[in-house]
Design a protein around this motif. Structure first.
Motif, PDB file in Angstrom:
ATOM      1  N   LEU A   7       0.821  -1.218   0.000  1.00  0.00           N
ATOM      2  CA  LEU A   7       0.000   0.000   0.000  1.00  0.00           C
ATOM      3  C   LEU A   7       0.855   1.268   0.000  1.00  0.00           C
ATOM      4  CD1 LEU A   7      -2.732  -1.159   2.557  1.00  0.00           C
ATOM      5  CD2 LEU A   7      -2.746  -1.364   0.062  1.00  0.00           C
ATOM      6  N   HIS A   8       2.052   1.173  -0.578  1.00  0.00           N
ATOM      7  CA  HIS A   8       2.906   2.367  -0.646  1.00  0.00           C
ATOM      8  C   HIS A   8       3.862   2.218  -1.834  1.00  0.00           C
ATOM      9  CE1 HIS A   8       5.442   5.481   1.823  1.00  0.00           C
ATOM     10  NE2 HIS A   8       5.562   5.666   0.524  1.00  0.00           N
ATOM     11  N   THR A   9       3.507   2.882  -2.946  1.00  0.00           N
ATOM     12  CA  THR A   9       4.329   2.771  -4.162  1.00  0.00           C
ATOM     13  C   THR A   9       4.303   4.111  -4.928  1.00  0.00           C
ATOM     14  OG1 THR A   9       2.519   2.101  -5.636  1.00  0.00           O
ATOM     15  CG2 THR A   9       3.606   0.334  -4.417  1.00  0.00           C
ATOM     16  N   ASP A  39       1.477   8.246  -4.914  1.00  0.00           N
ATOM     17  CA  ASP A  39       2.476   9.233  -5.340  1.00  0.00           C
ATOM     18  C   ASP A  39       2.525  10.423  -4.377  1.00  0.00           C
ATOM     19  OD1 ASP A  39       3.935   8.383  -7.629  1.00  0.00           O
ATOM     20  OD2 ASP A  39       2.023   8.315  -8.705  1.00  0.00           O
ATOM     21  N   HIS A  40       3.698  11.064  -4.302  1.00  0.00           N
ATOM     22  CA  HIS A  40       3.861  12.234  -3.443  1.00  0.00           C
ATOM     23  C   HIS A  40       2.978  13.373  -3.959  1.00  0.00           C
ATOM     24  CE1 HIS A  40       7.427  10.692  -1.384  1.00  0.00           C
ATOM     25  NE2 HIS A  40       7.938  10.358  -2.555  1.00  0.00           N
ATOM     26  N   ASP A  41       2.043  13.814  -3.132  1.00  0.00           N
ATOM     27  CA  ASP A  41       1.221  14.996  -3.417  1.00  0.00           C
ATOM     28  C   ASP A  41       0.569  14.961  -4.802  1.00  0.00           C
ATOM     29  OD1 ASP A  41       1.963  16.223  -0.913  1.00  0.00           O
ATOM     30  OD2 ASP A  41       3.932  16.598  -1.803  1.00  0.00           O
ATOM     31  N   VAL A  64      -2.474   8.172  -1.968  1.00  0.00           N
ATOM     32  CA  VAL A  64      -1.621   9.350  -2.144  1.00  0.00           C
ATOM     33  C   VAL A  64      -0.704   9.443  -0.920  1.00  0.00           C
ATOM     34  CG1 VAL A  64      -3.338  10.908  -1.051  1.00  0.00           C
ATOM     35  CG2 VAL A  64      -1.664  11.856  -2.658  1.00  0.00           C
ATOM     36  N   GLU A  65       0.513   9.943  -1.094  1.00  0.00           N
ATOM     37  CA  GLU A  65       1.398  10.184   0.059  1.00  0.00           C
ATOM     38  C   GLU A  65       1.595  11.699   0.148  1.00  0.00           C
ATOM     39  OE1 GLU A  65       5.409   8.562  -0.102  1.00  0.00           O
ATOM     40  OE2 GLU A  65       5.670   8.850   2.053  1.00  0.00           O
ATOM     41  N   ILE A  66       1.060  12.291   1.197  1.00  0.00           N
ATOM     42  CA  ILE A  66       1.051  13.753   1.284  1.00  0.00           C
ATOM     43  C   ILE A  66       2.138  14.248   2.236  1.00  0.00           C
ATOM     44  CG2 ILE A  66      -0.396  15.782   1.646  1.00  0.00           C
ATOM     45  CD1 ILE A  66      -2.853  14.125   1.182  1.00  0.00           C
ATOM     46  N   ILE A  75       6.752  15.417   7.446  1.00  0.00           N
ATOM     47  CA  ILE A  75       6.166  14.122   7.803  1.00  0.00           C
ATOM     48  C   ILE A  75       5.356  13.660   6.599  1.00  0.00           C
ATOM     49  CG2 ILE A  75       4.328  13.111   9.293  1.00  0.00           C
ATOM     50  CD1 ILE A  75       6.842  13.703  10.843  1.00  0.00           C
ATOM     51  N   HIS A  76       5.328  12.354   6.343  1.00  0.00           N
ATOM     52  CA  HIS A  76       4.521  11.859   5.225  1.00  0.00           C
ATOM     53  C   HIS A  76       3.281  11.131   5.729  1.00  0.00           C
ATOM     54  CE1 HIS A  76       8.062  12.026   2.145  1.00  0.00           C
ATOM     55  NE2 HIS A  76       7.622  13.199   2.514  1.00  0.00           N
ATOM     56  N   ILE A  77       2.139  11.541   5.210  1.00  0.00           N
ATOM     57  CA  ILE A  77       0.878  10.888   5.581  1.00  0.00           C
ATOM     58  C   ILE A  77       0.269  10.264   4.334  1.00  0.00           C
ATOM     59  CG2 ILE A  77      -1.387  11.184   6.668  1.00  0.00           C
ATOM     60  CD1 ILE A  77      -0.107  13.010   8.512  1.00  0.00           C
ATOM     61  N   ALA A 190       3.241   7.398   7.404  1.00  0.00           N
ATOM     62  CA  ALA A 190       4.197   6.601   6.623  1.00  0.00           C
ATOM     63  C   ALA A 190       5.506   6.400   7.396  1.00  0.00           C
ATOM     64  CB  ALA A 190       4.483   7.293   5.296  1.00  0.00           C
ATOM     65  N   HIS A 191       6.168   5.308   7.112  1.00  0.00           N
ATOM     66  CA  HIS A 191       7.523   4.970   7.609  1.00  0.00           C
ATOM     67  C   HIS A 191       7.930   5.671   8.915  1.00  0.00           C
ATOM     68  CE1 HIS A 191       8.208   8.650   5.336  1.00  0.00           C
ATOM     69  NE2 HIS A 191       8.060   8.021   4.175  1.00  0.00           N
ATOM     70  N   PRO A 192       7.305   5.311  10.047  1.00  0.00           N
ATOM     71  CA  PRO A 192       7.558   6.028  11.312  1.00  0.00           C
ATOM     72  C   PRO A 192       9.023   6.019  11.752  1.00  0.00           C
ATOM     73  CG  PRO A 192       6.315   3.999  11.685  1.00  0.00           C
ATOM     74  CD  PRO A 192       6.323   4.232  10.218  1.00  0.00           C
ATOM     75  N   TYR A 193       9.766   4.990  11.388  1.00  0.00           N
ATOM     76  CA  TYR A 193      11.161   4.888  11.853  1.00  0.00           C
ATOM     77  C   TYR A 193      12.086   5.846  11.103  1.00  0.00           C
ATOM     78  CZ  TYR A 193      11.806   2.361   7.571  1.00  0.00           C
ATOM     79  OH  TYR A 193      11.833   2.055   6.243  1.00  0.00           O
ATOM     80  N   ARG A 194      11.561   6.474  10.042  1.00  0.00           N
ATOM     81  CA  ARG A 194      12.451   7.263   9.192  1.00  0.00           C
ATOM     82  C   ARG A 194      12.594   8.737   9.608  1.00  0.00           C
ATOM     83  NH1 ARG A 194      11.483   7.808   3.236  1.00  0.00           N
ATOM     84  NH2 ARG A 194      11.268   5.598   2.877  1.00  0.00           N
ATOM     85  N   TYR A 195      11.913   9.132  10.660  1.00  0.00           N
ATOM     86  CA  TYR A 195      11.922  10.559  11.009  1.00  0.00           C
ATOM     87  C   TYR A 195      13.072  10.981  11.922  1.00  0.00           C
ATOM     88  CZ  TYR A 195       7.406  10.154   8.783  1.00  0.00           C
ATOM     89  OH  TYR A 195       6.418   9.888   7.873  1.00  0.00           O
ATOM     90  N   SER A 247       5.850  -1.181   0.330  1.00  0.00           N
ATOM     91  CA  SER A 247       7.279  -1.289   0.017  1.00  0.00           C
ATOM     92  C   SER A 247       7.968   0.068  -0.127  1.00  0.00           C
ATOM     93  CB  SER A 247       7.462  -2.067  -1.288  1.00  0.00           C
ATOM     94  OG  SER A 247       6.839  -1.362  -2.354  1.00  0.00           O
ATOM     95  N   ASP A 248       7.218   1.113  -0.513  1.00  0.00           N
ATOM     96  CA  ASP A 248       7.794   2.412  -0.903  1.00  0.00           C
ATOM     97  C   ASP A 248       8.642   2.238  -2.175  1.00  0.00           C
ATOM     98  OD1 ASP A 248       8.044   5.134  -0.731  1.00  0.00           O
ATOM     99  OD2 ASP A 248       9.097   5.159   1.189  1.00  0.00           O
ATOM    100  N   PHE A 249       8.121   1.399  -3.052  1.00  0.00           N
ATOM    101  CA  PHE A 249       8.772   1.122  -4.346  1.00  0.00           C
ATOM    102  C   PHE A 249       8.813   2.386  -5.212  1.00  0.00           C
ATOM    103  CE2 PHE A 249       8.083  -0.095  -8.845  1.00  0.00           C
ATOM    104  CZ  PHE A 249       9.139  -0.959  -9.045  1.00  0.00           C
TER     105      PHE A 249
HETATM  106 MN    MN Z   1       7.758   8.989   2.311  1.00  0.00          MN
END
Ligand code: MN
Ligand code: AMP
Ligand code: MN
Ligand code: MN
Length: 276
Positions: A7-9, A39-41, A64-66, A75-77, A190-195, A247-249
């Protein structure tokens, strides 16, 4: 049988390399049962992906990844199950994209000061659509042999006080969550460990976002280690949030992430899939 959920590409309607149609095709080949394009925004790739997925054996979820601002941090939601024609959402995305264009020009100005000329134009050439992200600048600097790989571009040029690092006024997390809800979607951190936050700060972030209406957390992605999964799951449980995974492919040839290739983990009854 294991259900494969991604659910993340990203497609080339943000910073991915491939078309939405190719992503759906590749996800089917990878055995994905559920796929979202996030997609981003941008929701511009959704129609193509949805059309292609309709007659095939895969459940496509509009996403969508905002980009959002929390204190001074980006932060990405991820919004899942959205109506991609909803006006409030589209207006919000348009605002973020205006910010994106202004930032791209500032990145280019910063790079010029260290002798890298025409970065904006060169990065544009790498984007197959009108979307310009930091990934395009990074890919361009690798292509131009300024750096060996993407992560060294981010380290040397685009983070902290480096020449291509620009602070961005994304919309607030409260607004972004509202747009997603207005469009009938589920809002997922999104990806909480990445902040790069301490556990205490991450917990506070999630508590604050929950008060703003957050529905879920991405507890799994391509690089999740068992420790990351356990922490994300615990924070999700503390705040009664749903679990998502992706995956954030991005599909660039120099990346190792593959669609659906996420650590094996049963999301169980809290899976966002049950609520889409
Ligand atoms: Mn992201
Ligand atoms: P933007 O939305 O334009 O700020 O670009 C953010 C994108 O850049 C992220 O979604 C990632 O795809 C990519 N990115 C950010 N940081 C890194 C990094 N350190 N290494 C590789 N890619 C990164
Ligand atoms: Mn990206
Ligand atoms: Mn992403």
């Amino acid at each position: 049988m294991r259900i494969i959920i991604d659910l993340h590409t990203h497609s080339y309607y943000s910073d991915g390399a491939l078309s939405p149609r190719v992503i759906v095709c590749r996800a089917i080949n990878a055995g994905c049962n559920y796929l979202s394009l996030t997609d981003h925004d941008s929701v511009e790739g959704i129609e193509e992906a949805e059309k292609f997925a309709k007659t095939r054996n895969i459940n496509f979820i509009k996403g969508v990844e905002i980009s959002a601002k929390y204190n001074s941090q980006s932060i990405h939601i991820v919004g899942l199950g959205i109506d991609s024609n909803e006006k409030i959402l589209l207006d919000g995305l348009q605002r973020n994209n205006q910010v994106r264009i202004e930032r791209a020009k500032k990145i280019s100005d910063g790079l010029r000061k260290v002798g890298i000329h025409g970065a904006y134009e060169k990065a544009r050439v790498l984007s197959k659509t009108d979307y310009l992200t930091r990934t395009h600048f990074a890919q361009m600097l690798v292509k131009e042999e300024v750096c060996h790989n993407i992560s060294s571009v981010f380290k040397r040029y685009m983070t902290g006080k480096k020449p291509g690092s620009v602070s961005v006024e994304w919309s607030s997390t409260i607004d972004v969550i509202k747009w997603i809800h207005q469009a009938g979607g589920i809002a997922v951190l999104a990806h909480p460990y990445r902040y790069k936050m301490s556990l205490t700060k991450l917990r506070k972030l999630v508590r604050d976002l929950k008060m703003e209406g957050l529905d879920g957390i991405e507890i799994l992605n391509s690089f999740s280690k068992s420790k990351d999964i356990a922490i994300a799951k615990k924070i999700a449980d503390e705040n009664k949030l749903l679990y998502s995974c992706g995956s954030d492919f991005h599909g660039w040839p120099n990346q190792t992430i593959e669609l659906g290739n996420i650590p094996k983990y049963d999301l169980g009854v809290n899976s966002v899939i049950n609520f889409l």
